[in-house]
Scaffold this active site. Structure first.
Site, PDB file in Angstrom:
ATOM      1  N   LYS A   1       0.692  -1.120   0.051  1.00 39.88           N
ATOM      2  CA  LYS A   1      -0.072  -0.148   0.056  1.00 39.88           C
ATOM      3  C   LYS A   1       0.838   1.138   0.091  1.00 39.88           C
ATOM      4  CE  LYS A   1      -3.135   2.742   2.637  1.00 39.88           C
ATOM      5  NZ  LYS A   1      -2.237   3.798   3.008  1.00 39.88           N
TER       6      LYS A   1
ATOM      7  N   GLY B   1       5.556   1.884  11.093  1.00 40.41           N
ATOM      8  CA  GLY B   1       5.051   3.452  11.414  1.00 40.41           C
ATOM      9  C   GLY B   1       4.587   3.494  12.563  1.00 40.41           C
ATOM     10  N   SER B   2       3.500   4.382  12.991  1.00 41.78           N
ATOM     11  CA  SER B   2       2.987   5.003  14.221  1.00 41.78           C
ATOM     12  C   SER B   2       2.413   3.585  15.068  1.00 41.78           C
ATOM     13  CB  SER B   2       2.340   5.997  14.072  1.00 41.78           C
ATOM     14  OG  SER B   2       0.886   5.516  13.532  1.00 41.78           O
TER      15      SER B   2
ATOM     16  N   GLY C   1      -1.345   3.467  14.111  1.00 37.05           N
ATOM     17  CA  GLY C   1      -1.480   2.682  12.750  1.00 37.05           C
ATOM     18  C   GLY C   1      -1.376   1.022  12.876  1.00 37.05           C
ATOM     19  N   GLY C   2      -0.069   0.870  13.631  1.00 34.67           N
ATOM     20  CA  GLY C   2       0.139  -0.569  13.552  1.00 34.67           C
ATOM     21  C   GLY C   2      -0.544  -1.403  14.595  1.00 34.67           C
TER      22      GLY C   2
ATOM     23  N   GLU D   1       6.222  -2.755  13.179  1.00 31.47           N
ATOM     24  CA  GLU D   1       7.335  -2.012  13.861  1.00 31.47           C
ATOM     25  C   GLU D   1       6.879  -0.683  14.141  1.00 31.47           C
ATOM     26  OE1 GLU D   1      10.215  -3.458  14.766  1.00 31.47           O
ATOM     27  OE2 GLU D   1       9.849  -5.130  14.045  1.00 31.47           O
TER      28      GLU D   1
ATOM     29  N   CYS E   1      12.671   6.149  14.291  1.00 31.61           N
ATOM     30  CA  CYS E   1      12.082   5.535  15.259  1.00 31.61           C
ATOM     31  C   CYS E   1      13.111   5.263  16.389  1.00 31.61           C
ATOM     32  CB  CYS E   1      11.624   4.285  14.861  1.00 31.61           C
ATOM     33  SG  CYS E   1      12.712   3.486  13.662  1.00 31.61           S
TER      34      CYS E   1
ATOM     35  N   GLU F   1       6.005   8.578  22.784  1.00 33.31           N
ATOM     36  CA  GLU F   1       6.834   9.283  21.700  1.00 33.31           C
ATOM     37  C   GLU F   1       6.103  10.400  21.233  1.00 33.31           C
ATOM     38  OE1 GLU F   1       6.269   7.233  17.782  1.00 33.31           O
ATOM     39  OE2 GLU F   1       8.688   7.653  17.640  1.00 33.31           O
TER      40      GLU F   1
HETATM   41  P1  NAP Z   1       1.882   6.034   9.865  1.00 35.33           P
HETATM   42  O1  NAP Z   1       1.212   7.329  10.274  1.00 35.33           O
HETATM   43  O2  NAP Z   1       1.490   4.830  10.776  1.00 35.33           O
HETATM   44  O3  NAP Z   1       1.792   5.651   8.569  1.00 35.33           O
HETATM   45  C1  NAP Z   1       2.343   4.224   8.152  1.00 35.33           C
HETATM   46  C2  NAP Z   1       1.481   3.635   7.017  1.00 35.33           C
HETATM   47  O4  NAP Z   1       0.303   3.020   8.131  1.00 35.33           O
HETATM   48  C3  NAP Z   1       0.684   4.473   6.214  1.00 35.33           C
HETATM   49  O5  NAP Z   1       0.585   3.912   4.896  1.00 35.33           O
HETATM   50  C4  NAP Z   1      -0.680   4.718   6.688  1.00 35.33           C
HETATM   51  O6  NAP Z   1      -1.828   4.999   5.921  1.00 35.33           O
HETATM   52  C5  NAP Z   1      -1.171   3.336   7.523  1.00 35.33           C
HETATM   53  N1  NAP Z   1      -1.855   3.763   8.679  1.00 35.33           N
HETATM   54  C6  NAP Z   1      -1.592   4.451   9.691  1.00 35.33           C
HETATM   55  N2  NAP Z   1      -2.604   4.343  10.347  1.00 35.33           N
HETATM   56  C7  NAP Z   1      -3.570   3.672   9.900  1.00 35.33           C
HETATM   57  C8  NAP Z   1      -4.888   3.198  10.259  1.00 35.33           C
HETATM   58  N3  NAP Z   1      -5.233   3.493  11.503  1.00 35.33           N
HETATM   59  N4  NAP Z   1      -5.399   2.245   9.353  1.00 35.33           N
HETATM   60  C9  NAP Z   1      -5.030   1.885   8.309  1.00 35.33           C
HETATM   61  N5  NAP Z   1      -3.830   2.202   7.942  1.00 35.33           N
HETATM   62  C10 NAP Z   1      -3.105   3.114   8.653  1.00 35.33           C
HETATM   63  O7  NAP Z   1       3.389   6.289  10.447  1.00 35.33           O
HETATM   64  P2  NAP Z   1       4.360   7.326   9.679  1.00 35.33           P
HETATM   65  O8  NAP Z   1       3.899   8.664   9.858  1.00 35.33           O
HETATM   66  O9  NAP Z   1       4.678   6.962   7.954  1.00 35.33           O
HETATM   67  O10 NAP Z   1       5.851   7.047  10.549  1.00 35.33           O
HETATM   68  C11 NAP Z   1       6.075   7.800  11.629  1.00 35.33           C
HETATM   69  C12 NAP Z   1       6.068   6.749  12.654  1.00 35.33           C
HETATM   70  O11 NAP Z   1       6.566   5.635  12.468  1.00 35.33           O
HETATM   71  C13 NAP Z   1       6.916   7.158  14.176  1.00 35.33           C
HETATM   72  O12 NAP Z   1       5.910   6.717  15.142  1.00 35.33           O
HETATM   73  C14 NAP Z   1       8.090   6.314  14.188  1.00 35.33           C
HETATM   74  O13 NAP Z   1       8.422   6.114  15.444  1.00 35.33           O
HETATM   75  C15 NAP Z   1       7.611   5.015  13.482  1.00 35.33           C
HETATM   76  N6  NAP Z   1       8.581   4.278  12.718  1.00 35.33           N
HETATM   77  C16 NAP Z   1       8.930   2.877  13.274  1.00 35.33           C
HETATM   78  C17 NAP Z   1       9.965   2.341  12.710  1.00 35.33           C
HETATM   79  C18 NAP Z   1      10.355   1.152  13.206  1.00 35.33           C
HETATM   80  O14 NAP Z   1      11.080   0.236  12.468  1.00 35.33           O
HETATM   81  N7  NAP Z   1       9.950   0.581  14.343  1.00 35.33           N
HETATM   82  C19 NAP Z   1      10.618   2.872  11.632  1.00 35.33           C
HETATM   83  C20 NAP Z   1      10.592   4.157  11.174  1.00 35.33           C
HETATM   84  C21 NAP Z   1       9.056   4.802  11.623  1.00 35.33           C
HETATM   85  P3  NAP Z   1      -2.289   6.603   5.578  1.00 35.33           P
HETATM   86  O15 NAP Z   1      -1.039   7.489   5.447  1.00 35.33           O
HETATM   87  O16 NAP Z   1      -3.282   6.429   4.547  1.00 35.33           O
HETATM   88  O17 NAP Z   1      -2.847   6.845   6.888  1.00 35.33           O
END
Ligand code: NAP
Length: 501
Positions: A150, A207-208, A211-212, A231, A268, A365
């Site tokens: 996606k 991601g967040s 979302g996760g 993650e 992250c 965070e």
């Molecule tokens: P994000 O907002 O969670 O988005 C990641 C993906 O998930 C996007 O495609 C988003 O789609 C989808 N998504 C998010 N919420 C969703 C929901 N409720 N239902 C369905 N799909 C959903 O994260 P981000 O802004 O890209 O990245 C920042 C975050 O990622 C930070 O919290 C960071 O710490 C974390 N991160 C973690 C790692 C790791 O390895 N652990 C690495 C990098 C970043 P949409 O855009 O359409 O919402």
């Protein structure tokens, strides 16, 4: 560029194609899978400057960072391809029959086989290395699974260029139709439909937390629950131990000013909480870190949503009881920022250990160049803080050997909550190698037994199967007596490459 969300019917077609492809691709040899992954790496290189320039325009990330990230993505594809072929991850094991045992012991042979189509959600902060052809994609292809990505709406065009590179490699390598699909959807409905589709057999997410956790819940609400490897974010606590801090407060402050603000704090592994015990050395550290932060210029964040969330979460943390601002950047941005609203202002706050223990808001965070220093009244309170932290991707000790020997309870408490335990360094920067662990106890990730960096991550998308009593010619090559692939296997409890006699 505007992209139209996929309809339920289009998602169904994509998933049906992936399901058909799975039954072809899972029979492909490890060599064929590896060749496909290496071809994707070549195609990514061939994307040239167009890919870098598109990613720059969509993410505000600088050119050097994106060139480095592409090199890392290519390295991931090539190194996981080599690991795929080497096959250690398969965990091949053979226990030969003992017919005269009572009761007779049958011949049993075990290895990993692919799960099925994998849906991948990439992160906005790694448009290449954790997105369309990133770590999840490389590990799922190595495991033998078709992939549906996606596209992250924050870098949909970058994602499209990478998707076309994958499709081009798929065509060169004669991969089955449906081996890879690229799906758009700016709302959550598309994500939900993908996770809930009956042909989806696993999910990779970076991601967040919000979302996760949502995707994890959907995966578990299905009639047939599936693994969702998410993650998520982390505050990556750093513990400043007394002897080390006495010896190097200024040095540590300089080191951490760099780590907190690296990539505008959008990692992250960003150190979000720094914990010390009240002392003159801690005052020096707070002062020096504050000064360094004042001198660090703000820069544009990835997109408006992230910048707005950063400001909101930072302001909310600063408004909590007993939280005080130490310093904010006082240096103008080096680059003229067309949209001032995108700027991430480097900021340091402080609170007492008690305030931290009383207030869960401070444990969350704040994604951006922000860190809070927790001042504990004594080592006992520092232990309490450690025991009250949730699961983390990383924890760091800034410590001498004496600090470690004298504080066993603290060291054990910190070790218990993290996936990567760092000594006298910074958590930002994740080396891609077999021994890396990038994951951690919930909520850092949804399954602490696995990680998303390094070739071990392939195991997430496979399951063990044991073959009992099968004749040699009918077994997969990986388990045949003569070991035609020359791989490491555990034969009758001994690791060997030898044939079974
Ligand atoms: P994000 O907002 O969670 O988005 C990641 C993906 O998930 C996007 O495609 C988003 O789609 C989808 N998504 C998010 N919420 C969703 C929901 N409720 N239902 C369905 N799909 C959903 O994260 P981000 O802004 O890209 O990245 C920042 C975050 O990622 C930070 O919290 C960071 O710490 C974390 N991160 C973690 C790692 C790791 O390895 N652990 C690495 C990098 C970043 P949409 O855009 O359409 O919402």
């Amino acid at each position: 560029m505007a992209y139209t969300d996929f309809s339920v019917e289009e998602i169904d077609t994509v998933m049906q194609d992936a399901w058909n492809a799975f039954h072809v691709y899972r029979k492909f040899s490890l060599k064929q899978r590896a060749a496909f992954m290496k071809a994707i790496a070549v195609e990514l290189e061939n994307c040239g400057d167009a890919l870098i320039h598109t990613a720059m325009s969509e993410t505000n990330l600088p050119e050097a960072r994106l060139r480095g990230e592409r090199a890392r993505t290519i390295f991931q594809l090539n190194s996981y391809a080599e690991a795929c072929e080497k096959a250690d991850w398969l965990g091949a094991g053979i226990d030969t029959a003992i017919p005269d045992k009572v009761p007779p012991k049958p011949d049993i042979r075990k290895m990993l086989v692919p799960l099925g189509p994998v849906v991948v959600f990439g992160a906005s902060n790694f448009p290449l290395a954790y997105s369309t052809a990133g770590g999840d994609t490389a590990s799922a292809f190595a495991a033998g699974c078709p992939i549906i990505v996606k596209a992250h709406p924050a870098h949909a065009q970058t994602s499209e260029i990478v998707a076309n590179a994958i499709l081009s490699a798929a065509s060169t390598c004669n991969m089955p139709k449906g081996i890879f699909a690229h799906v758009y959807g700016a709302g959550f409905e598309v994500g939900k439909a993908l996770v809930m589709h009956p042909h989806t057999k696993a999910v990779g997410f970076t991601g967040s937390y919000t979302g996760g956790k949502q995707l994890f819940d959907w995966g578990n609400q299905r009639k047939d629950p599936i693994p969702v490897f998410a993650e998520m974010g982390s505050v990556n606590p750093v513990f400043l131990m007394p002897e080390k801090l006495d010896a190097a407060a200024t040095e540590i402050a300089t080191m951490y000013a760099g780590s907190i603000t690296l990539g505008v704090g959008q990692f992250c592994t960003n150190p979000g909480i720094i914990i010390g015990v009240e002392s003159k050395a801690l005052q020096t550290f707070v002062h020096d870190l504050g000064k360094a932060i004042q001198k660090t210029a703000p820069a544009a964040m990835l997109h408006n949503g992230i910048a707005t969330a950063y400001k909101k979460n930072k302001d909310s943390a600063l408004l909590q009881d007993d939280v005080h601002l130490v310093a904010e950047s006082e240096t103008p941005s080096a680059v003229e920022n067309p949209d001032g609203g995108l700027s991430g202002l480097p900021t340091i706050a402080t609170a007492t250990g008690q305030a931290f223990l009383n207030n869960p808001v401070l444990h969350q965070e704040v994604f951006g160049p922000y860190s809070i220093i927790i001042r504990c009244k004594d080592m006992q309170e520092m232990i309490e803080v450690a025991k009250n932290l949730e699961g983390q991707l990383t924890s760091t000790l800034m410590a001498t050997e004496n600090d470690i020997k004298d504080n066993d309870e603290l060291v054990e408490a910190v070790k218990n909550i993290c996936g990567r335990f760092i000594l006298n360094s910074v958590p930002t920067g994740v080396e891609v190698c077999l021994s890396m662990q990038h994951g951690g106890p919930f909520p850092a990730s949804t399954d602490a037994r696995f990680g998303s960096v390094g070739a071990d991550s392939i195991k997430r998308f496979a399951r063990p199967i044991a073959f009992q009593n099968w004749s040699n010619n009918l077994l997969p090559d990986e388990l045949k007596d003569e070991n035609p692939l020359g791989i490491w296997r555990t034969v009758n409890n001994e690791l060997t490459k030898a044939a079974v006699l």
